[in-house]
Design a protein around this motif. Structure first.
Motif, PDB file in Angstrom:
ATOM      1  N   MET A   1       0.844  -1.189   0.000  1.00 27.44           N
ATOM      2  CA  MET A   1       0.000   0.000   0.000  1.00 27.44           C
ATOM      3  C   MET A   1       0.881   1.240   0.000  1.00 27.44           C
ATOM      4  O   MET A   1       1.892   1.292   0.705  1.00 27.44           O
ATOM      5  N   ALA A   6      -2.065   5.213   2.728  1.00 22.31           N
ATOM      6  CA  ALA A   6      -2.013   5.059   4.177  1.00 22.31           C
ATOM      7  C   ALA A   6      -2.406   6.361   4.868  1.00 22.31           C
ATOM      8  O   ALA A   6      -3.161   6.357   5.851  1.00 22.31           O
ATOM      9  N   VAL A 182       3.985  -3.845   3.980  1.00 24.58           N
ATOM     10  CA  VAL A 182       3.226  -4.756   4.842  1.00 24.58           C
ATOM     11  C   VAL A 182       2.876  -4.054   6.148  1.00 24.58           C
ATOM     12  O   VAL A 182       1.758  -4.191   6.665  1.00 24.58           O
ATOM     13  N   ASP A 185       0.030  -1.876   5.539  1.00 20.50           N
ATOM     14  CA  ASP A 185      -1.188  -2.702   5.438  1.00 20.50           C
ATOM     15  C   ASP A 185      -1.712  -3.045   6.826  1.00 20.50           C
ATOM     16  O   ASP A 185      -2.926  -3.070   7.065  1.00 20.50           O
ATOM     17  N   ASN A 186      -0.785  -3.338   7.758  1.00 24.16           N
ATOM     18  CA  ASN A 186      -1.191  -3.643   9.132  1.00 24.16           C
ATOM     19  C   ASN A 186      -1.853  -2.439   9.790  1.00 24.16           C
ATOM     20  O   ASN A 186      -2.839  -2.583  10.527  1.00 24.16           O
ATOM     21  N   LYS A 188      -3.488  -0.111   8.240  1.00 21.96           N
ATOM     22  CA  LYS A 188      -4.814  -0.024   7.617  1.00 21.96           C
ATOM     23  C   LYS A 188      -5.785  -1.009   8.250  1.00 21.96           C
ATOM     24  O   LYS A 188      -6.920  -0.651   8.596  1.00 21.96           O
ATOM     25  N   ASP A 189      -5.344  -2.245   8.435  1.00 23.74           N
ATOM     26  CA  ASP A 189      -6.223  -3.278   8.988  1.00 23.74           C
ATOM     27  C   ASP A 189      -6.717  -2.911  10.383  1.00 23.74           C
ATOM     28  O   ASP A 189      -7.911  -3.024  10.680  1.00 23.74           O
TER      29      ASP A 189
END
Length: 208
Positions: A1, A6, A182, A185-186, A188-189
C-alpha cells in the motif's frame, strides 16, 4: 500500500472518530482513549515511514497493537475498566519495587540514582496498602486470543522480535520497501477493524 493511501486511511479514521466518539456512552471512555491513541500512533507510523524510518515506525506500530487490544477488549467486555486499571496499578507497583531494590544495590556500590525527595516518594508509595494489588493477568496475548484475533498477536510477536528491546535483530533490522508496505497494510487493517467495531457498537446502541 502506498504512503498516500495510508495517509488517506489515517485521515478517514480521524474523521470516523470525530463522528462516532460523541455517540459512545461514558462507560466506554477508557476504550475511546485507546482508540484515539491507536489513531495518533498510526499517524506517527505513516510519518516515520514517509522519511524512511521504517524500524522506528515498526516500534510505534507495536505499541499501536497494544492500544488496539485494550480498546477492543474494553469495548467488547472481554476486560473491564476496573481490571485494566488494576493491571496498570500492579505493573506500576512491580516496577516501583524493582526500582527500590535496584537503588539498595546502588547504595552499596556508592551510586546515588534517586534524589532524597525521590526516595521519600518511592517509600511512601510502596508503604501505601492501596497500591498493593494482585495481578489480574491481563495481557495483549490473552485479550486478542479471546477475541479470535490471534493473527494480530502474530504481527505483534513479529515486531517484538524485530523492533522491540535490545537484541541482535532489533539492532540490525531495517525493513525493506516490501516490509514497510506490509507494515502500512497492518496499520490499515487495525484502523479499519477499529472503525467497523465502533460503527457497529454505536448502531446497536441507537434506539430502534
Amino acid at each position: 500500500m502506498s504512503l498516500d493511501r495510508a495517509d488517506e486511511i489515517v485521515r478517514k479514521a480521524e474523521a470516523t472518530f470525530k463522528e462516532l466518539a460523541p455517540k459512545v456512552g461514558q462507560d466506554q471512555e477508557l476504550a475511546l482513549q485507546f482508540w484515539a491513541k491507536l489513531i495518533a500512533n498510526s499517524k506517527a507510523v505513516v510519518s516515520l515511514a514517509s522519511v524512511q524510518y521504517g524500524s522506528p515506525a515498526a516500534v510505534v506500530h507495536r505499541v499501536s497493537i497494544e492500544h488496539f487490544a485494550y480498546m477492543y477488549g474494553l469495548a467488547s467486555g472481554v476486560i473491564t475498566a476496573e481490571g485494566a486499571e488494576q493491571q496498570f496499578k500492579y505493573d506500576i507497583h512491580k516496577n516501583a519495587k524493582g526500582l527500590d531494590s535496584a537503588q539498595r544495590r546502588d547504595d552499596k556500590a556508592g551510586r546515588e540514582v534517586l534524589t532524597p525527595e525521590n526516595r521519600k516518594q518511592l517509600a511512601e508509595f510502596l508503604s501505601d496498602a492501596e497500591n498493593q494489588v494482585s495481578d489480574p493477568g491481563i495481557s495483549v496475548y490473552n485479550i486478542l486470543g479471546r477475541l479470535d484475533l490471534d493473527f494480530v498477536y502474530n504481527i505483534y510477536r513479529l515486531y517484538s522480535v524485530n523492533a522491540s528491546h535490545a537484541n541482535v535483530f532489533s539492532c540490525q533490522w531495517e525493513p525493506n520497501e516490501a516490509e514497510v508496505m506490509v507494515l502500512l497494510d497492518n496499520v490499515k487493517d487495525l484502523l479499519e477493524i477499529a472503525s467497523a467495531m465502533w460503527a457497529e457498537k454505536v448502531g446497536s446502541e441507537q434506539p430502534a
